[in-house]
Scaffold this motif. Structure first.
Motif, mmCIF file in Angstrom:
data_model
loop_
_atom_site.group_PDB
_atom_site.id
_atom_site.type_symbol
_atom_site.label_atom_id
_atom_site.label_comp_id
_atom_site.label_asym_id
_atom_site.label_seq_id
_atom_site.Cartn_x
_atom_site.Cartn_y
_atom_site.Cartn_z
ATOM 1 N N PRO A 141 -12.151 11.175 -38.745
ATOM 2 C CA PRO A 141 -11.552 10.898 -40.059
ATOM 3 C C PRO A 141 -12.106 9.610 -40.646
ATOM 4 O O PRO A 141 -12.366 8.643 -39.929
ATOM 5 C CB PRO A 141 -10.061 10.776 -39.735
ATOM 6 C CG PRO A 141 -10.018 10.349 -38.299
ATOM 7 C CD PRO A 141 -11.181 11.043 -37.648
ATOM 8 N N GLU A 165 -8.371 8.926 -45.260
ATOM 9 C CA GLU A 165 -8.019 10.294 -44.914
ATOM 10 C C GLU A 165 -6.694 10.300 -44.152
ATOM 11 O O GLU A 165 -6.356 9.363 -43.431
ATOM 12 C CB GLU A 165 -9.119 10.947 -44.092
ATOM 13 C CG GLU A 165 -10.342 11.290 -44.925
ATOM 14 C CD GLU A 165 -11.265 12.271 -44.223
ATOM 15 O OE1 GLU A 165 -11.317 13.446 -44.646
ATOM 16 O OE2 GLU A 165 -11.935 11.849 -43.260
ATOM 17 N N TYR A 199 -6.166 14.830 -36.527
ATOM 18 C CA TYR A 199 -6.921 15.024 -37.766
ATOM 19 C C TYR A 199 -7.340 16.485 -37.817
ATOM 20 O O TYR A 199 -8.062 16.957 -36.941
ATOM 21 C CB TYR A 199 -8.144 14.102 -37.781
ATOM 22 C CG TYR A 199 -9.077 14.299 -38.949
ATOM 23 C CD1 TYR A 199 -8.640 14.088 -40.255
ATOM 24 C CD2 TYR A 199 -10.404 14.678 -38.755
ATOM 25 C CE1 TYR A 199 -9.502 14.247 -41.336
ATOM 26 C CE2 TYR A 199 -11.271 14.835 -39.819
ATOM 27 C CZ TYR A 199 -10.815 14.623 -41.109
ATOM 28 O OH TYR A 199 -11.671 14.787 -42.180
ATOM 29 N N LYS A 200 -6.822 17.204 -38.791
ATOM 30 C CA LYS A 200 -7.091 18.635 -38.942
ATOM 31 C C LYS A 200 -6.752 19.399 -37.656
ATOM 32 O O LYS A 200 -7.499 20.282 -37.230
ATOM 33 C CB LYS A 200 -8.545 18.866 -39.351
ATOM 34 C CG LYS A 200 -8.878 18.278 -40.725
ATOM 35 C CD LYS A 200 -10.304 18.574 -41.159
ATOM 36 C CE LYS A 200 -10.563 18.029 -42.564
ATOM 37 N NZ LYS A 200 -11.953 18.301 -43.032
#
Length: 250
Positions: free
Chosen positions: A139, A143, A211-212
């Motif tokens: 990231p 973000e 992250y995601k």
């Protein structure tokens, strides 16, 4: 300023300290929506978080396991720490592996792997979490990343019974390395993330930063006061330790 206004301002300041959006600033997670979460408990009390990365391995922060007294345990499948939940699985630890370069001076290389005494049984409430490997996409500044834990809700140490979660933003590396932030204690193996009055706190250490949907960091350290503007949460960058992780879990 009138006496009444002084009293009101003082009360507002105290309230912001006592009930800071300090998790700090998060909310209760949906029950078992983060089935990889682990509670590291000493003498029956939650001390740190962790997350399941293989059936018999939990990843956490090295500073959480500098001491691991006999009788300590790891609990998977929990939402409420005290409630009776059929989903819970409790384990002892067969082996503690802290990264050899970890130092409590800067908290650099703050990563550890715990081998459970037996493999976990994977269920809807107990699942593995994928972690970022070397070469993966990290990231960038601003973000959004997410984290969770059973850590303090405020700077007076009030602890929740049920898992809390929050979203924060990755902060500038230049900013976090400034002398009025972390200075030279902010190393290349760390990232910092926070939002105004939103931060991880005491007891959240060892939990994942996602992250995601992938764990990119481990909650490590921060200022003595959670939610402090110039002491945002620090997170160990997992992908920097891919080789050590692979060799340890073999």
């Amino acid at each position: 300023m009138s006496y009444g206004r002084i009293i009101f301002a003082a009360a507002a300041l105290f309230a912001s300290f006592l009930f800071c959006e300090c998790i700090t600033g998060g909310k209760e997670a949906a029950a078992h929506s983060r089935p990889y979460m682990a509670s590291l408990q000493i003498n029956g009390r939650h001390e740190c978080g962790g997350f399941l990365v293989a059936e018999q391995w939990v990843m956490t922060a090295a500073h959480c396991v500098r001491e691991w007294p006999e009788g300590s345990k790891i609990v998977l499948g929990a939402h409420s720490l005290t409630g009776s939940e059929d989903s819970k699985q409790a384990f002892t630890v067969a082996d503690v592996h802290s990264h050899p370069d970890f130092t409590s001076v800067t908290y650099d290389s703050d990563i550890a792997l715990l081998k459970l005494d037996r493999p976990a049984v994977l269920t809807d409430a107990v699942k593995l979490l994928k972690f970022q490997r070397e070469g993966g996409v990290e990231p960038q500044e601003k973000e959004v990343v997410s984290t969770a834990g059973w850590g303090s809700l405020n700077n007076l140490g009030e602890r929740p019974d049920k898992l809390q979660e929050l979203d924060v933003e990755v902060m500038s590396r230049v900013l976090c390395g400034r002398s009025d932030y972390y200075g030279t204690k902010f190393t290349s193996n760390m990232m910092c993330a926070a939002k105004r009055r939103m931060d991880t706190c005491d007891g959240d250490s060892g939990g994942p930063l996602l992250y995601k949907g992938v764990a990119v960091g481990i909650t490590s350290n921060g200022g003595k006061r959670c939610g402090s503007f110039k002491r945002p949460g620090l997170y160990t960058i997992i992908s920097h330790f891919t080789q050590w992780i692979d060799s340890t879990m073999k």
